[in-house]
Design a protein around this motif. Structure first.
Motif, PDB file in Angstrom:
ATOM      1  N   LEU A 158       0.844  -1.185   0.000  1.00  0.00           N
ATOM      2  CA  LEU A 158       0.000   0.000   0.000  1.00  0.00           C
ATOM      3  C   LEU A 158       0.882   1.239   0.000  1.00  0.00           C
ATOM      4  O   LEU A 158       1.954   1.246   0.607  1.00  0.00           O
ATOM      5  N   ALA A 159       0.407   2.295  -0.631  1.00  0.00           N
ATOM      6  CA  ALA A 159       1.179   3.534  -0.654  1.00  0.00           C
ATOM      7  C   ALA A 159       1.020   4.327   0.634  1.00  0.00           C
ATOM      8  O   ALA A 159       1.956   4.970   1.100  1.00  0.00           O
ATOM      9  N   TRP A 160      -0.181   4.264   1.231  1.00  0.00           N
ATOM     10  CA  TRP A 160      -0.581   5.287   2.187  1.00  0.00           C
ATOM     11  C   TRP A 160      -0.301   5.015   3.653  1.00  0.00           C
ATOM     12  O   TRP A 160      -0.586   5.882   4.483  1.00  0.00           O
ATOM     13  N   ASP A 161       0.193   3.890   4.055  1.00  0.00           N
ATOM     14  CA  ASP A 161       0.509   3.662   5.478  1.00  0.00           C
ATOM     15  C   ASP A 161       2.008   3.788   5.734  1.00  0.00           C
ATOM     16  O   ASP A 161       2.530   3.232   6.692  1.00  0.00           O
ATOM     17  N   LYS A 162       2.678   4.554   4.899  1.00  0.00           N
ATOM     18  CA  LYS A 162       4.141   4.629   4.950  1.00  0.00           C
ATOM     19  C   LYS A 162       4.635   6.059   4.782  1.00  0.00           C
ATOM     20  O   LYS A 162       3.922   6.939   4.299  1.00  0.00           O
ATOM     21  N   LEU A 163       5.878   6.254   5.188  1.00  0.00           N
ATOM     22  CA  LEU A 163       6.603   7.487   4.913  1.00  0.00           C
ATOM     23  C   LEU A 163       7.903   7.087   4.233  1.00  0.00           C
ATOM     24  O   LEU A 163       8.567   6.139   4.668  1.00  0.00           O
ATOM     25  N   TYR A 164       8.258   7.795   3.152  1.00  0.00           N
ATOM     26  CA  TYR A 164       9.397   7.410   2.319  1.00  0.00           C
ATOM     27  C   TYR A 164      10.393   8.564   2.205  1.00  0.00           C
ATOM     28  O   TYR A 164       9.997   9.738   2.169  1.00  0.00           O
ATOM     29  N   LYS A 165      11.658   8.220   2.096  1.00  0.00           N
ATOM     30  CA  LYS A 165      12.622   9.226   1.674  1.00  0.00           C
ATOM     31  C   LYS A 165      12.294   9.611   0.234  1.00  0.00           C
ATOM     32  O   LYS A 165      12.055   8.747  -0.617  1.00  0.00           O
ATOM     33  N   ARG A 166      12.287  10.887  -0.012  1.00  0.00           N
ATOM     34  CA  ARG A 166      11.901  11.378  -1.345  1.00  0.00           C
ATOM     35  C   ARG A 166      12.803  10.819  -2.436  1.00  0.00           C
ATOM     36  O   ARG A 166      12.364  10.553  -3.561  1.00  0.00           O
ATOM     37  N   GLU A 167      14.068  10.602  -2.125  1.00  0.00           N
ATOM     38  CA  GLU A 167      15.026  10.158  -3.134  1.00  0.00           C
ATOM     39  C   GLU A 167      14.682   8.789  -3.719  1.00  0.00           C
ATOM     40  O   GLU A 167      15.142   8.436  -4.812  1.00  0.00           O
ATOM     41  N   LEU A 168      13.869   7.997  -3.016  1.00  0.00           N
ATOM     42  CA  LEU A 168      13.490   6.685  -3.528  1.00  0.00           C
ATOM     43  C   LEU A 168      12.668   6.793  -4.808  1.00  0.00           C
ATOM     44  O   LEU A 168      12.589   5.844  -5.593  1.00  0.00           O
ATOM     45  N   PHE A 169      12.037   7.954  -5.021  1.00  0.00           N
ATOM     46  CA  PHE A 169      11.171   8.137  -6.182  1.00  0.00           C
ATOM     47  C   PHE A 169      11.901   8.715  -7.395  1.00  0.00           C
ATOM     48  O   PHE A 169      11.260   9.027  -8.404  1.00  0.00           O
ATOM     49  N   ARG A 170      13.211   8.844  -7.316  1.00  0.00           N
ATOM     50  CA  ARG A 170      13.945   9.414  -8.450  1.00  0.00           C
ATOM     51  C   ARG A 170      13.715   8.635  -9.737  1.00  0.00           C
ATOM     52  O   ARG A 170      13.643   9.208 -10.821  1.00  0.00           O
TER      53      ARG A 170
END
Length: 338
Positions: A158-170
């Protein structure tokens, strides 16, 4: 000063839900964030509601765009984000006031790339906690985190129960136009994460409603669900075959074979005269290439193993059995429950 966290909320035809969602975000105990409301060409009052929030709170940023679907809206939000960390909330859900404080603190404390919390499922106002991390350490290593994602029980795709470092989406985007878009996306983020922090408390409230994207079945949904599960299984197995234990692969293949058979059986029932040979070939390819794993996997039940074995060997024989034995039995069983 740039925000620490960017919270992205795709918005489309949710005027009855959006106030509760946005209000729960603006009430966060962690205050250094920006809220990006992505109006995905919503035909109701949502665009005006989004603009009213932006006028009231400087942390709110609104992006108006033509309708492109959930994945497209998330991608627009990611491109507009300025925070070091990214979180997602669906616009008909809401969150606990300390959700992002809890996730952020867990990431900082354990120097993690992703943090995950538990969540509630809300049906007709009733709450059910979906997952927990009882007995787990507060942080998982790379392989352990990916293994949990493969089984899709404690850590879900799921996308919404998490917090990600922005750099992972590069190098990662959500697939535009696809249903169940989280499955072929989240694993790519986990493959980059050296540590995954766990918050063993439910902080997200996922509301189930009939008109939601996953609320009913159709051919496109079944195609996308199988394709996403197959892609995740194949890509992760190609790199981690010997690093992840046999039992985990058993659970992982069980998920894919269930989606494969559901798609194939749907096509047998559909009989619309259209050419579905690509779907059939994809299902059979998966079954044949993974038959030994399927047959030895403890989580795969005996009936499912038999179905996979027969279909991978003879499509005609399986179709005959399904049309003469399985499908009539299913119809009779369904009728008796009505």
């Amino acid at each position: 000063m740039k925000p620490e966290i960017s919270i992205i909320v795709p918005v489309y035809k949710v005027e009855n839900y959006i106030h509760k969602c946005v209000d729960s975000i603006l009430a966060q105990s962690f205050e250094n964030f920006e809220l990006i409301l992505v109006d995905d060409g919503s035909p109701d009052n949502c665009p005006a509601i989004c603009d009213s929030y932006a006028a009231m709170d400087t942390r709110v940023k609104v992006v108006h765009k033509p309708n492109g679907g959930l994945s497209d809206a998330r991608n627009w939000g990611i491109n507009a984000a300025e925070g070091k960390y990214i979180g997602f909330v669906d616009s008909d859900d809401w969150i606990a006031e300390d959700m992002y404080e809890s996730l952020y603190n867990a990431m900082i404390e354990h120097e993690a790339d992703i943090a995950v919390c538990c969540h509630y499922w809300v049906v007709d106002g009733e709450l059910s906690q979906i997952n927990n991390f009882d007995g787990y350490p507060p942080v998982l290593g790379h392989v352990e985190g990916l293994s949990e994602l493969l089984t899709d029980v404690r850590i879900k795709n799921l996308a919404w129960d998490k917090l990600y470092k922005r750099e992972l989406f590069r190098s990662v985007n959500y697939p535009v136009g696809a249903y169940y878009e989280d499955t072929p996306t989240t694993y790519k983020l986990f493959m980059q994460a050296s540590k995954v922090a766990l918050v063993n408390m439910p902080k997200y409230y996922y509301i189930s409603r009939k008109e939601s994207i996953t609320g009913s079945k159709n051919l496109k949904k079944l195609q996308d669900k199988f394709s996403g599960a197959y892609e995740k299984y194949e890509k992760v197995r190609s790199q981690y075959r010997d690093k992840i234990d046999v039992n985990t692969w058993g659970w992982a293949v069980n998920i894919v074979v269930n989606e494969a058979m559901e798609l194939y059986n749907f096509l047998l029932r559909k009989k619309d005269g259209a050419d579905h040979s690509q779907d059939v070939d994809k299902v059979k390819k998966f079954l044949r290439e993974n038959l030994s794993v399927i047959m030895s996997a403890k989580p795969v039940g005996p009936k499912l193993k038999m179905a996979a074995l027969i279909l991978s060997t003879s499509e005609a024989f399986y179709s005959l059995l399904y049309s003469t034995l399985i499908f009539p039995f299913r119809k009779e069983k369904n009728q008796s429950l009505m």
